[in-house]
Scaffold this motif. Structure first.
Motif, short mmCIF file in Angstrom:
data_model
loop_
_atom_site.label_atom_id
_atom_site.label_comp_id
_atom_site.label_asym_id
_atom_site.label_seq_id
_atom_site.Cartn_x
_atom_site.Cartn_y
_atom_site.Cartn_z
N LYS A 211 17.00 29.45 -8.79
CA LYS A 211 16.34 28.57 -9.76
C LYS A 211 16.78 27.13 -9.56
O LYS A 211 17.96 26.84 -9.44
CB LYS A 211 16.67 29.03 -11.18
CG LYS A 211 15.87 28.27 -12.21
CD LYS A 211 16.04 28.87 -13.57
CE LYS A 211 15.08 28.18 -14.48
NZ LYS A 211 15.53 27.71 -15.68
N HIS A 212 15.83 26.26 -9.52
CA HIS A 212 16.11 24.83 -9.42
C HIS A 212 16.72 24.38 -10.74
O HIS A 212 16.29 24.79 -11.81
CB HIS A 212 14.77 24.10 -9.19
CG HIS A 212 14.92 22.78 -8.56
ND1 HIS A 212 15.14 21.65 -9.27
CD2 HIS A 212 14.89 22.40 -7.26
CE1 HIS A 212 15.22 20.61 -8.46
NE2 HIS A 212 15.08 21.06 -7.23
N PRO A 213 17.76 23.52 -10.71
CA PRO A 213 18.36 23.10 -11.98
C PRO A 213 17.39 22.29 -12.84
O PRO A 213 16.62 21.49 -12.33
CB PRO A 213 19.55 22.23 -11.55
CG PRO A 213 19.28 21.84 -10.15
CD PRO A 213 18.41 22.90 -9.56
N ARG A 214 17.44 22.55 -14.12
CA ARG A 214 16.61 21.79 -15.06
C ARG A 214 17.29 20.47 -15.44
O ARG A 214 16.64 19.45 -15.59
CB ARG A 214 16.35 22.61 -16.31
CG ARG A 214 15.57 21.83 -17.36
CD ARG A 214 15.21 22.65 -18.56
NE ARG A 214 14.45 21.84 -19.50
CZ ARG A 214 13.85 22.32 -20.57
NH1 ARG A 214 13.91 23.60 -20.84
NH2 ARG A 214 13.19 21.51 -21.37
N TYR A 215 18.63 20.52 -15.60
CA TYR A 215 19.35 19.35 -16.10
C TYR A 215 20.21 18.72 -15.01
O TYR A 215 20.89 19.40 -14.26
CB TYR A 215 20.25 19.74 -17.27
CG TYR A 215 19.47 20.36 -18.41
CD1 TYR A 215 18.57 19.59 -19.14
CD2 TYR A 215 19.61 21.71 -18.72
CE1 TYR A 215 17.84 20.15 -20.17
CE2 TYR A 215 18.89 22.27 -19.76
CZ TYR A 215 18.01 21.49 -20.48
OH TYR A 215 17.28 22.05 -21.50
N VAL A 216 20.17 17.39 -14.98
CA VAL A 216 21.00 16.60 -14.07
C VAL A 216 21.71 15.56 -14.93
O VAL A 216 21.10 14.94 -15.81
CB VAL A 216 20.14 15.90 -12.99
CG1 VAL A 216 20.99 14.98 -12.15
CG2 VAL A 216 19.43 16.93 -12.13
N TYR A 217 23.00 15.38 -14.67
CA TYR A 217 23.82 14.41 -15.40
C TYR A 217 24.25 13.32 -14.43
O TYR A 217 24.62 13.61 -13.29
CB TYR A 217 25.05 15.10 -15.99
CG TYR A 217 24.71 16.26 -16.89
CD1 TYR A 217 24.48 16.07 -18.24
CD2 TYR A 217 24.60 17.54 -16.36
CE1 TYR A 217 24.16 17.15 -19.06
CE2 TYR A 217 24.27 18.62 -17.17
CZ TYR A 217 24.05 18.41 -18.52
OH TYR A 217 23.72 19.48 -19.33
N ALA A 218 24.23 12.07 -14.88
CA ALA A 218 24.62 10.97 -14.01
C ALA A 218 24.92 9.75 -14.87
O ALA A 218 24.54 9.68 -16.04
CB ALA A 218 23.51 10.65 -13.01
N PHE A 219 25.58 8.76 -14.25
CA PHE A 219 25.77 7.50 -14.96
C PHE A 219 24.90 6.44 -14.28
O PHE A 219 24.47 6.61 -13.14
CB PHE A 219 27.24 7.08 -15.01
CG PHE A 219 27.78 6.50 -13.74
CD1 PHE A 219 27.74 5.13 -13.51
CD2 PHE A 219 28.34 7.31 -12.77
CE1 PHE A 219 28.25 4.60 -12.35
CE2 PHE A 219 28.85 6.79 -11.60
CZ PHE A 219 28.81 5.43 -11.39
#
Length: 138
Positions: free
Chosen positions: A30-38
């Motif tokens: 499954k492709h990730p739904r959430y990405v976190y970054a600054f």
């Protein structure tokens, strides 16, 4: 991660729940739904000084939640999954933050589901920003 042009926030050093996993956990169909970054220029600001930490929802093509304070400079987020978690965003994010107005570095612990600060760990000093780190649970 496929970038969506509808999301108008630039970012640096993106991470997902699976960014630093080992063994069979790092393999996912499954492709990730959430990405976190600054990123700087937070939320369309014209000022580089406005840094923020963002949770991007790639299914809904939006910034779903964020943390931003003036003169607070954040490092690359590190995702620490909840070992009993059932959802992709169940865990915490760690980010070193330099509070420019107070000249102090603190470790911020965020709830990865809503980007609310759960804990602040003061250092009592100024430390250089880090860019790369890892959470190794063992």
């Amino acid at each position: 991660v496929d970038w969506k042009d509808e999301i108008e926030q630039g970012y640096e050093l993106p991470v997902t729940r699976h960014s630093r996993t080992y063994g069979s956990e790092c393999i996912s169909e499954k492709h990730p739904r959430y990405v976190y970054a600054f990123g700087a220029f937070a939320l369309g600001s014209k000022d580089y000084d406005n840094w923020g930490l963002f949770k991007f929802d790639l299914e809904d093509n939006k910034v779903s939640s964020y943390y931003q304070q003036d003169s607070v400079y954040l490092s690359e987020p590190i995702f620490v999954p909840n070992p009993d978690g059932e959802t992709e965003d169940d865990g915490v994010l760690l980010s070193q933050a330099y509070f420019g107005k107070g000249s102090e570095t603190k470790l911020l612990v965020f709830d990865a589901r809503n980007m609310e600060v759960m804990a602040t760990v003061p250092t009592g000093m100024r430390a250089p920003l880090d860019f790369h780190g890892a959470w190794i649970p063992n």
